[in-house]
Design a protein around this motif. Structure first.
Motif, PDB file in Angstrom:
ATOM      1  N   ARG A  52       0.855  -1.184   0.000  1.00 40.22           N
ATOM      2  CA  ARG A  52       0.000   0.000   0.000  1.00 40.22           C
ATOM      3  C   ARG A  52       0.889   1.230   0.000  1.00 40.22           C
ATOM      4  O   ARG A  52       2.081   1.157   0.296  1.00 40.22           O
ATOM      5  CB  ARG A  52      -0.923   0.014   1.218  1.00 40.22           C
ATOM      6  N   GLU A  53       0.286   2.355  -0.304  1.00 41.32           N
ATOM      7  CA  GLU A  53       1.026   3.606  -0.255  1.00 41.32           C
ATOM      8  C   GLU A  53       0.878   4.247   1.129  1.00 41.32           C
ATOM      9  O   GLU A  53      -0.150   4.087   1.788  1.00 41.32           O
ATOM     10  CB  GLU A  53       0.511   4.582  -1.318  1.00 41.32           C
ATOM     11  N   TYR A  54       1.919   4.940   1.555  1.00 36.98           N
ATOM     12  CA  TYR A  54       1.890   5.675   2.821  1.00 36.98           C
ATOM     13  C   TYR A  54       1.683   7.150   2.476  1.00 36.98           C
ATOM     14  O   TYR A  54       2.564   7.783   1.899  1.00 36.98           O
ATOM     15  CB  TYR A  54       3.206   5.479   3.580  1.00 36.98           C
ATOM     16  N   ILE A  55       0.513   7.670   2.864  1.00 32.69           N
ATOM     17  CA  ILE A  55       0.129   8.994   2.355  1.00 32.69           C
ATOM     18  C   ILE A  55      -0.325   9.962   3.454  1.00 32.69           C
ATOM     19  O   ILE A  55      -0.849  11.022   3.170  1.00 32.69           O
ATOM     20  CB  ILE A  55      -1.000   8.865   1.319  1.00 32.69           C
ATOM     21  N   GLN A  56      -0.116   9.597   4.718  1.00 30.78           N
ATOM     22  CA  GLN A  56      -0.663  10.430   5.784  1.00 30.78           C
ATOM     23  C   GLN A  56       0.154  11.692   6.057  1.00 30.78           C
ATOM     24  O   GLN A  56      -0.305  12.582   6.759  1.00 30.78           O
ATOM     25  CB  GLN A  56      -0.799   9.612   7.079  1.00 30.78           C
ATOM     26  N   GLY A  57       1.357  11.760   5.549  1.00 25.59           N
ATOM     27  CA  GLY A  57       2.128  12.982   5.770  1.00 25.59           C
ATOM     28  C   GLY A  57       3.590  12.697   5.966  1.00 25.59           C
ATOM     29  O   GLY A  57       3.992  11.576   6.271  1.00 25.59           O
ATOM     30  N   GLY A  58       4.406  13.724   5.804  1.00 29.98           N
ATOM     31  CA  GLY A  58       5.840  13.564   5.945  1.00 29.98           C
ATOM     32  C   GLY A  58       6.338  14.032   7.306  1.00 29.98           C
ATOM     33  O   GLY A  58       5.567  14.469   8.161  1.00 29.98           O
ATOM     34  N   LEU A  59       7.643  13.939   7.481  1.00 31.79           N
ATOM     35  CA  LEU A  59       8.303  14.387   8.696  1.00 31.79           C
ATOM     36  C   LEU A  59       9.526  15.187   8.287  1.00 31.79           C
ATOM     37  O   LEU A  59      10.407  14.670   7.579  1.00 31.79           O
ATOM     38  CB  LEU A  59       8.712  13.186   9.558  1.00 31.79           C
TER      39      LEU A  59
END
Length: 212
Positions: free
Chosen positions: A8-15
């Motif tokens: 799956r893609e990780y799309i919740q936000g960066g750091l």
């Protein structure tokens, strides 16, 4: 379905570096509170990794019971496998897998036994059922049948029905003195964000970004 097809893609936000606190404990507490607010199941659950005398790693899930600038605390039977490992090798690794927030925190450090006073204070705060379970279980020892464990529990329940449950001499806890903390935030196209804090000899923290 092939396991290799599950992704799956990780799309919740960066750091980003600007998001970090100079103190990793403060930043960890911030992330932990967000995990609690998000109502994640068992937000304080962490994988605890130890190594036996032959160099074989072992992992298990334990609940974090305190965090401060002094370190991270968990409790256990002192006859358990992890406690036996820590007698010979105090090095330890902790891991918090907050999947729903697409986050992980990885910690390395040294485990030191808690004082009798600290252990007693926490043990007496536990529900009585948990206190009895600590007495009933010879953690990590072979068990002939579940009925033997349940029978021991009921025996102890009757024994201490009208009084307080004393702290077992074989029950205690550890505080993990932190050497490093790594914060991982999932990123789109597998371009994850990773930052590691490393404890320096002067007590300061060196912060570096790592490649995903």
């Amino acid at each position: 379905m092939e396991l290799s097809d599950i992704r799956r893609e990780y799309i919740q936000g960066g750091l980003r570096r600007k998001d970090l606190n100079e103190d990793p404990i403060a930043f960890f507490e911030h992330w932990l509170q967000q995990a609690i607010d998000a109502k994640l199941p068992d937000p304080t659950a962490m994988t605890v990794a130890t190594v036996d005398q032959d160099g074989q790693p072992f992992q298990r899930i334990v609940l974090l019971k305190d965090v401060s600038n002094e370190g991270m605390v968990f409790y256990t039977n002192l006859g358990s496998r992890k406690a036996e490992h820590l007698k010979h090798n105090q090095r330890i690794s902790l891991h918090f897998p907050w999947h729903h927030l697409e986050r992980q925190v990885h910690i390395t450090g040294v485990a030191e036994k808690l004082t009798t006073t600290e252990v007693m204070k926490y043990f007496t705060s536990r529900p009585k059922e948990s206190q009895l379970a600590a007495w009933a279980s010879k953690q990590s020892q072979r068990l002939t049948a579940r009925s033997a464990l349940e029978g021991k529990y009921m025996e102890l329940k009757q024994k201490f029905a009208k009084g307080e449950v004393p702290v077992p001499t074989f029950w205690g806890g550890f505080r993990v003195k932190i050497n490093s903390m790594e914060f991982w935030q999932g990123g789109e196209h597998r371009l994850h964000d990773r930052f590691i804090y490393q404890n320096q000899t002067d007590g300061q923290w060196d912060i570096e970004r790592l490649s995903p």
